[in-house]
Design an enzyme around this catalytic site. Structure first.
Site, PDB file in Angstrom:
ATOM      1  CE  LYS A  48      -0.643  -0.138   4.993  1.00 57.19           C
ATOM      2  NZ  LYS A  48      -1.544  -0.511   6.044  1.00 57.19           N
ATOM      3  NE  ARG A  49       3.699   1.974   5.333  1.00 58.15           N
ATOM      4  CZ  ARG A  49       3.091   0.918   5.840  1.00 58.15           C
ATOM      5  NH1 ARG A  49       3.048  -0.202   5.152  1.00 58.15           N
ATOM      6  NH2 ARG A  49       2.523   0.957   7.014  1.00 58.15           N
TER       7      ARG A  49
END
Length: 178
Positions: A48-49
């Site tokens: 997600k980063r």
């Protein structure tokens, strides 16, 4: 139900003890393999980063219809969904009997090219009015000039989008609204 990645499996005994100590009813846990992507020649877990494509807003901006995203995610989640779709080409996706037992324990590979193909099929099943409505809504948010042109004469836009739509071999040239 608690659905979470298999990296949480080692903490399961702790969570069970916690629920028992607090006197709560124990939920059913489903641990799934991670969603993977190709990174060069190897696979890695989507992050997600690091990966903008893990956010649904990415696909909205790219112009994928919600129906196409749901359809594609079902192919990723349940190994028997594609067979079901072939046998039920016009059925609502909500009538598919989802089973956590059909999840791939090793994790699934996110395939952008397959998403595009699924999206083409989903859009090809829509009538011209629905295509025009969804396309106009997307364009008004992400391409204002195009959106204003579509909104200026929706009847004309719908007629254009109706070309080659329907029948046994509907057009599949639209993959996204973008």
């Amino acid at each position: 139900h608690v659905v979470r990645g298999d990296e949480w499996l080692p903490s399961l005994p702790f969570h069970i003890q916690l629920f028992k100590a607090l006197g709560f009813k124990l939920p059913k846990y489903v641990h799934i393999g991670p969603l993977m992507k190709m990174d060069g020649t190897s696979k890695r877990k989507l992050s997600k980063r690091k990966d903008p494509e893990l956010a649904l807003t990415f696909y909205k901006a790219e112009g994928f219809p919600i129906q196409a995203m749901r359809e594609y995610l079902m192919t990723v989640l349940n190994s028997n969904f594609e067979d079901w779709r072939r046998a039920n080409p016009d059925a609502d996706v909500d009538t598919f009997k989802f089973s956590p037992k059909k999840l791939n324990p090793a994790g699934s590979l996110f395939d952008y090219a397959k998403l595009v193909d699924v999206s083409k099929n989903v859009i090809s099943r829509m009538d011209a009015k629905e295509v025009c409505t969804l396309l106009t809504a997307w364009a008004e948010e992400f391409d204002a000039d195009f959106g204003s042109k579509l909104a200026a004469d929706p009847e004309f836009a719908t007629k254009i989008l109706a070309i080659g739509r329907g029948g046994k071999k509907p057009r599949k040239d639209l993959a996204t609204w973008k």
